[in-house]
Structures are given as structure tokens and as C-alpha cells.
Design a protein around this motif. Structure first.
Motif, PDB file in Angstrom:
ATOM      1  N   PRO A 186     -15.111  62.570  26.213  1.00 30.97           N
ATOM      2  CA  PRO A 186     -15.368  61.354  26.994  1.00 30.97           C
ATOM      3  C   PRO A 186     -15.357  61.602  28.502  1.00 30.97           C
ATOM      4  O   PRO A 186     -15.013  62.687  28.960  1.00 30.97           O
ATOM      5  CB  PRO A 186     -14.212  60.437  26.582  1.00 30.97           C
ATOM      6  N   GLN A 187     -15.727  60.557  29.238  1.00 29.91           N
ATOM      7  CA  GLN A 187     -15.802  60.645  30.697  1.00 29.91           C
ATOM      8  C   GLN A 187     -14.461  61.097  31.289  1.00 29.91           C
ATOM      9  O   GLN A 187     -13.409  60.870  30.706  1.00 29.91           O
ATOM     10  CB  GLN A 187     -16.190  59.281  31.268  1.00 29.91           C
ATOM     11  N   VAL A 188     -14.523  61.714  32.450  1.00 26.22           N
ATOM     12  CA  VAL A 188     -13.318  62.275  33.052  1.00 26.22           C
ATOM     13  C   VAL A 188     -12.447  61.180  33.661  1.00 26.22           C
ATOM     14  O   VAL A 188     -11.255  61.113  33.412  1.00 26.22           O
ATOM     15  CB  VAL A 188     -13.693  63.337  34.115  1.00 26.22           C
ATOM     16  N   LYS A 189     -13.065  60.284  34.463  1.00 25.74           N
ATOM     17  CA  LYS A 189     -12.277  59.232  35.100  1.00 25.74           C
ATOM     18  C   LYS A 189     -12.309  57.989  34.222  1.00 25.74           C
ATOM     19  O   LYS A 189     -13.379  57.509  33.853  1.00 25.74           O
ATOM     20  CB  LYS A 189     -12.859  58.909  36.484  1.00 25.74           C
ATOM     21  N   PHE A 190     -11.130  57.508  33.843  1.00 29.00           N
ATOM     22  CA  PHE A 190     -11.097  56.361  32.940  1.00 29.00           C
ATOM     23  C   PHE A 190     -10.152  55.302  33.509  1.00 29.00           C
ATOM     24  O   PHE A 190      -9.247  55.607  34.277  1.00 29.00           O
ATOM     25  CB  PHE A 190     -10.643  56.807  31.543  1.00 29.00           C
ATOM     26  N   PRO A 191     -10.354  54.023  33.110  1.00 26.27           N
ATOM     27  CA  PRO A 191      -9.488  52.966  33.627  1.00 26.27           C
ATOM     28  C   PRO A 191      -8.128  52.960  32.933  1.00 26.27           C
ATOM     29  O   PRO A 191      -8.028  53.328  31.752  1.00 26.27           O
ATOM     30  CB  PRO A 191     -10.260  51.690  33.278  1.00 26.27           C
ATOM     31  N   VAL A 192      -7.093  52.573  33.635  1.00 28.07           N
ATOM     32  CA  VAL A 192      -5.769  52.463  32.998  1.00 28.07           C
ATOM     33  C   VAL A 192      -4.807  51.671  33.879  1.00 28.07           C
ATOM     34  O   VAL A 192      -4.891  51.722  35.112  1.00 28.07           O
ATOM     35  CB  VAL A 192      -5.179  53.864  32.682  1.00 28.07           C
ATOM     36  N   ILE A 193      -3.942  50.915  33.242  1.00 23.67           N
ATOM     37  CA  ILE A 193      -2.867  50.203  33.940  1.00 23.67           C
ATOM     38  C   ILE A 193      -1.540  50.788  33.474  1.00 23.67           C
ATOM     39  O   ILE A 193      -1.393  51.185  32.316  1.00 23.67           O
ATOM     40  CB  ILE A 193      -2.975  48.674  33.696  1.00 23.67           C
ATOM     41  N   GLY A 194      -0.571  50.868  34.393  1.00 23.56           N
ATOM     42  CA  GLY A 194       0.643  51.654  34.161  1.00 23.56           C
ATOM     43  C   GLY A 194       1.479  51.278  32.956  1.00 23.56           C
ATOM     44  O   GLY A 194       2.190  52.116  32.404  1.00 23.56           O
ATOM     45  N   VAL A 195       1.400  50.021  32.524  1.00 24.91           N
ATOM     46  CA  VAL A 195       2.215  49.614  31.375  1.00 24.91           C
ATOM     47  C   VAL A 195       1.771  50.309  30.088  1.00 24.91           C
ATOM     48  O   VAL A 195       2.556  50.450  29.155  1.00 24.91           O
ATOM     49  CB  VAL A 195       2.200  48.075  31.186  1.00 24.91           C
ATOM     50  N   THR A 196       0.502  50.736  30.029  1.00 26.54           N
ATOM     51  CA  THR A 196       0.020  51.392  28.805  1.00 26.54           C
ATOM     52  C   THR A 196       0.671  52.765  28.608  1.00 26.54           C
ATOM     53  O   THR A 196       1.250  53.021  27.545  1.00 26.54           O
ATOM     54  CB  THR A 196      -1.517  51.495  28.809  1.00 26.54           C
ATOM     55  N   PRO A 197       0.625  53.677  29.586  1.00 29.90           N
ATOM     56  CA  PRO A 197       1.344  54.941  29.389  1.00 29.90           C
ATOM     57  C   PRO A 197       2.853  54.755  29.246  1.00 29.90           C
ATOM     58  O   PRO A 197       3.518  55.591  28.615  1.00 29.90           O
ATOM     59  CB  PRO A 197       1.001  55.761  30.642  1.00 29.90           C
ATOM     60  N   ALA A 198       3.389  53.658  29.781  1.00 36.16           N
ATOM     61  CA  ALA A 198       4.823  53.391  29.589  1.00 36.16           C
ATOM     62  C   ALA A 198       5.136  53.222  28.107  1.00 36.16           C
ATOM     63  O   ALA A 198       6.145  53.736  27.608  1.00 36.16           O
ATOM     64  CB  ALA A 198       5.244  52.155  30.371  1.00 36.16           C
ATOM     65  N   ASN A 221       0.405  62.649  10.270  1.00 36.80           N
ATOM     66  CA  ASN A 221      -0.701  62.191   9.404  1.00 36.80           C
ATOM     67  C   ASN A 221      -0.975  60.702   9.576  1.00 36.80           C
ATOM     68  O   ASN A 221      -1.545  60.054   8.710  1.00 36.80           O
ATOM     69  CB  ASN A 221      -0.415  62.491   7.924  1.00 36.80           C
ATOM     70  N   ARG A 222      -0.509  60.161  10.693  1.00 34.56           N
ATOM     71  CA  ARG A 222      -0.730  58.750  11.017  1.00 34.56           C
ATOM     72  C   ARG A 222      -1.104  58.664  12.486  1.00 34.56           C
ATOM     73  O   ARG A 222      -0.352  59.133  13.338  1.00 34.56           O
ATOM     74  CB  ARG A 222       0.561  57.933  10.825  1.00 34.56           C
ATOM     75  N   LEU A 223      -2.235  58.061  12.755  1.00 34.29           N
ATOM     76  CA  LEU A 223      -2.601  57.808  14.151  1.00 34.29           C
ATOM     77  C   LEU A 223      -2.197  56.386  14.485  1.00 34.29           C
ATOM     78  O   LEU A 223      -2.640  55.439  13.831  1.00 34.29           O
ATOM     79  CB  LEU A 223      -4.109  58.000  14.354  1.00 34.29           C
ATOM     80  N   LEU A 224      -1.349  56.253  15.493  1.00 33.76           N
ATOM     81  CA  LEU A 224      -0.900  54.929  15.918  1.00 33.76           C
ATOM     82  C   LEU A 224      -1.796  54.452  17.062  1.00 33.76           C
ATOM     83  O   LEU A 224      -1.962  55.153  18.059  1.00 33.76           O
ATOM     84  CB  LEU A 224       0.549  55.001  16.399  1.00 33.76           C
ATOM     85  N   ILE A 225      -2.369  53.273  16.888  1.00 37.45           N
ATOM     86  CA  ILE A 225      -3.225  52.693  17.931  1.00 37.45           C
ATOM     87  C   ILE A 225      -2.536  51.443  18.474  1.00 37.45           C
ATOM     88  O   ILE A 225      -2.190  50.535  17.711  1.00 37.45           O
ATOM     89  CB  ILE A 225      -4.608  52.294  17.365  1.00 37.45           C
ATOM     90  N   TYR A 226      -2.363  51.412  19.777  1.00 39.21           N
ATOM     91  CA  TYR A 226      -1.707  50.284  20.435  1.00 39.21           C
ATOM     92  C   TYR A 226      -2.734  49.510  21.257  1.00 39.21           C
ATOM     93  O   TYR A 226      -3.500  50.118  22.017  1.00 39.21           O
ATOM     94  CB  TYR A 226      -0.590  50.827  21.335  1.00 39.21           C
ATOM     95  N   ASP A 227      -2.745  48.202  21.083  1.00 39.66           N
ATOM     96  CA  ASP A 227      -3.627  47.343  21.869  1.00 39.66           C
ATOM     97  C   ASP A 227      -2.751  46.407  22.707  1.00 39.66           C
ATOM     98  O   ASP A 227      -2.153  45.466  22.179  1.00 39.66           O
ATOM     99  CB  ASP A 227      -4.539  46.547  20.926  1.00 39.66           C
ATOM    100  N   GLY A 228      -2.674  46.681  23.995  1.00 39.62           N
ATOM    101  CA  GLY A 228      -1.799  45.927  24.880  1.00 39.62           C
ATOM    102  C   GLY A 228      -2.288  44.508  25.148  1.00 39.62           C
ATOM    103  O   GLY A 228      -1.499  43.627  25.487  1.00 39.62           O
ATOM    104  N   LEU A 229      -3.583  44.285  25.024  1.00 43.05           N
ATOM    105  CA  LEU A 229      -4.097  42.934  25.276  1.00 43.05           C
ATOM    106  C   LEU A 229      -3.694  41.983  24.157  1.00 43.05           C
ATOM    107  O   LEU A 229      -3.484  40.801  24.386  1.00 43.05           O
ATOM    108  CB  LEU A 229      -5.625  42.966  25.420  1.00 43.05           C
ATOM    109  N   LYS A 230      -3.586  42.513  22.953  1.00 38.65           N
ATOM    110  CA  LYS A 230      -3.189  41.678  21.803  1.00 38.65           C
ATOM    111  C   LYS A 230      -1.750  41.946  21.399  1.00 38.65           C
ATOM    112  O   LYS A 230      -1.194  41.221  20.580  1.00 38.65           O
ATOM    113  CB  LYS A 230      -4.095  41.967  20.605  1.00 38.65           C
ATOM    114  N   ILE A 231      -1.160  42.985  21.950  1.00 42.30           N
ATOM    115  CA  ILE A 231       0.131  43.503  21.472  1.00 42.30           C
ATOM    116  C   ILE A 231       0.099  43.660  19.961  1.00 42.30           C
ATOM    117  O   ILE A 231       0.769  42.954  19.203  1.00 42.30           O
ATOM    118  CB  ILE A 231       1.342  42.643  21.927  1.00 42.30           C
ATOM    119  N   THR A 232      -0.728  44.613  19.543  1.00 35.23           N
ATOM    120  CA  THR A 232      -0.744  44.999  18.135  1.00 35.23           C
ATOM    121  C   THR A 232      -0.618  46.515  18.034  1.00 35.23           C
ATOM    122  O   THR A 232      -1.064  47.252  18.920  1.00 35.23           O
ATOM    123  CB  THR A 232      -2.059  44.580  17.434  1.00 35.23           C
TER     124      THR A 232
END
Ligand code: ZN
Length: 256
Positions: A186-198, A221-232
């Protein structure tokens, strides 16, 4: 469990770690195990900041931080180890100063290098775990392959905007990063807000602590996907690919 010659916890350390020693799964013996542990954090940015902070606070004995970059103003929305006074400094120097101020009992190795296929083996040498706090896929693949070759557990994390993901790799036993993803870079520069890496960095640090102490159930053997906009939090099963070009040739025999 204590090895001969390894110092036991001092009264100061017993006080410092009192609340976590109280946890039934940890106790004093496992706290000593943390003290004897050596962890590599690849990247001192958005993910590396919470990972390094919490591993240092928890009392991991040696933390090796690798990052070739310098602190810039646009880092400060998420890379909370670095402050305005650090602008222009090497990230590893800023990280080492903060971590030492947080916990002087922890040894911090600061290495200002770019991780490449040529130096990766030396950089990971002697570590009990490799934490992926990188911001690009090519470097992640280099680390993933080296982790598998050296049979060192690999703690993957990635972020984008309000979303993040994490997975733990136990070489020879569980699916690796390459089993999961072989698509385009994927692209090198990507958007992010600090609470996500927290959030994601804290999950990675939790996995590291659990692995080092041999407790709990790992995010393997489990990929965890976090969605901060929905908190899921969603989980996807990832199977080990027998023809994976990184881990396919490795036998499934346990190394630990
Ligand atoms: Zn694989």
C-alpha cells in the motif's frame, strides 16, 4: 524458575510492580521472568510509543528500540513518546530518554538504523520477541521472515485512520504475516489519529507480556481487526499456508 546469577527483584522493584505481582497469573516468579526478558521493538513511532512505554512500565528487562528517523512536527499527533522539545532529534534518543525517566530499572538499547535484509539478523540477535511497530509492508516482511528463520515470536500490528489490526506469530506453529497477506504494497503515507495506535500498541504489548510469561491465550491464527469509529473488534481465522514462502518449509514441531 530463577536462573543462577540473575538478580532477584529488589525491594524497590517489588514495590514498583506490586499491583501486577498481585495478579494471580503473574506473581513474583513471573515478574522476575519479565526482568530477564529481552524484546525488540521495530519502530519508535505511533505503535512503538505505547508498546515501549507499557513494556518498560511492566518491567521487561531489556528493550531494544530501532528507528532510523528523526522527530518531526507531523509525528506529534500520535507518536506520544516524542514531544515538542524533541523536534529534530533522533527518535531512538528521544525514546530512550523517556523510557529511562519512566523506569530506570529497564535497560534500553537505542539503534538508529534502517532495517534491511542485510542487518536484520544482527538487529534481532538475542531477543525473545520481535514487535512489529513499523509503518510499511516491505520492512514487516523482512522482520517476519527473519523471525521465522530464527524462531523468534513476532507480534504484528498495523494502523490506518481509525482502524487497526494485530496478530501474533509463533514460528513453526502458527500462521505468519506472509501466510495472511501477499497483495500489493500500500501507499507509503497513510492517515492516522493517535488513539488508534494507542489501542493496537497496547494489544501488542499485552501479547508480548503474555508470551514472555507463558500465560493466557495468544492472538495466533487470528487476525484482530479494530474499528475505532464503531468501536468493534472482529476476528478472522488465519490458517498457516503450507506453501508460504516464508514459513511453509518450517516443520510444525514446537520449539518451546
Ligand atoms: Zn507463513
Amino acid at each position: 524458575m530463577s536462573k543462577a546469577g540473575v538478580p532477584m527483584l529488589t525491594p524497590k522493584e517489588l514495590e514498583r510492580y506490586d499491583r501486577q505481582i498481585m495478579i494471580g497469573e503473574i506473581g513474583q516468579e513471573r515478574q522476575e521472568k519479565l526482568k530477564r526478558s529481552r524484546v525488540l521493538i521495530a519502530g519508535a513511532g505511533g505503535l512503538g510509543s505505547p508498546i515501549a512505554t507499557y513494556l518498560a512500565a511492566a518491567g521487561v528487562g531489556m528493550i531494544r528500540v530501532i528507528d532510523h528517523d528523526h522527530v518531526s512536527l507531523s509525528n506529534l499527533n500520535r507518536q506520544v513518546l516524542h514531544w515538542e522539545e524533541d523536534l529534530g532529534s533522533r527518535k531512538v534518543d528521544s525514546a530512550r530518554t523517556k523510557l529511562r525517566n519512566l523506569n530506570s530499572e529497564v535497560e534500553v538499547e537505542a539503534i538508529a538504523e534502517t532495517i534491511t535484509e542485510r542487518n536484520v539478523s544482527r538487529l534481532v540477535d538475542g531477543c525473545d520477541g520481535i514487535v512489529d511497530a513499523m509503518d510499511n509492508l516491505p520492512s514487516r516482511y523482512i522482520l517476519n521472515r527473519c523471525a521465522i528463520e530464527k524462531r523468534i515470536p513476532f507480534f504484528h500490528g498495523a494502523i490506518h485512520g481509525f482502524e487497526g489490526r494485530a496478530m501474533t506469530v509463533i514460528p513453526g506453529e502458527t500462521a505468519c504475516l506472509r501466510c495472511m497477506y501477499r497483495g500489493p504494497v500500500p501507499q507509503v503515507k497513510f492517515p492516522v489519529i493517535g488513539v488508534t495506535p494507542a489501542v493496537i500498541g497496547s494489544i501488542q504489548a499485552t501479547e508480548v507480556i503474555k508470551y514472555l510469561l507463558g500465560i493466557g491465550r495468544l492472538l495466533t491464527n487470528r487476525l484482530l481487526i479494530y474499528d475505532g469509529l464503531k468501536i468493534t473488534f472482529s476476528e478472522f481465522i488465519i490458517n498457516k499456508n503450507p506453501s508460504c514462502d516464508h514459513c511453509g518449509s518450517l516443520s510444525t514441531s514446537s520449539s518451546r
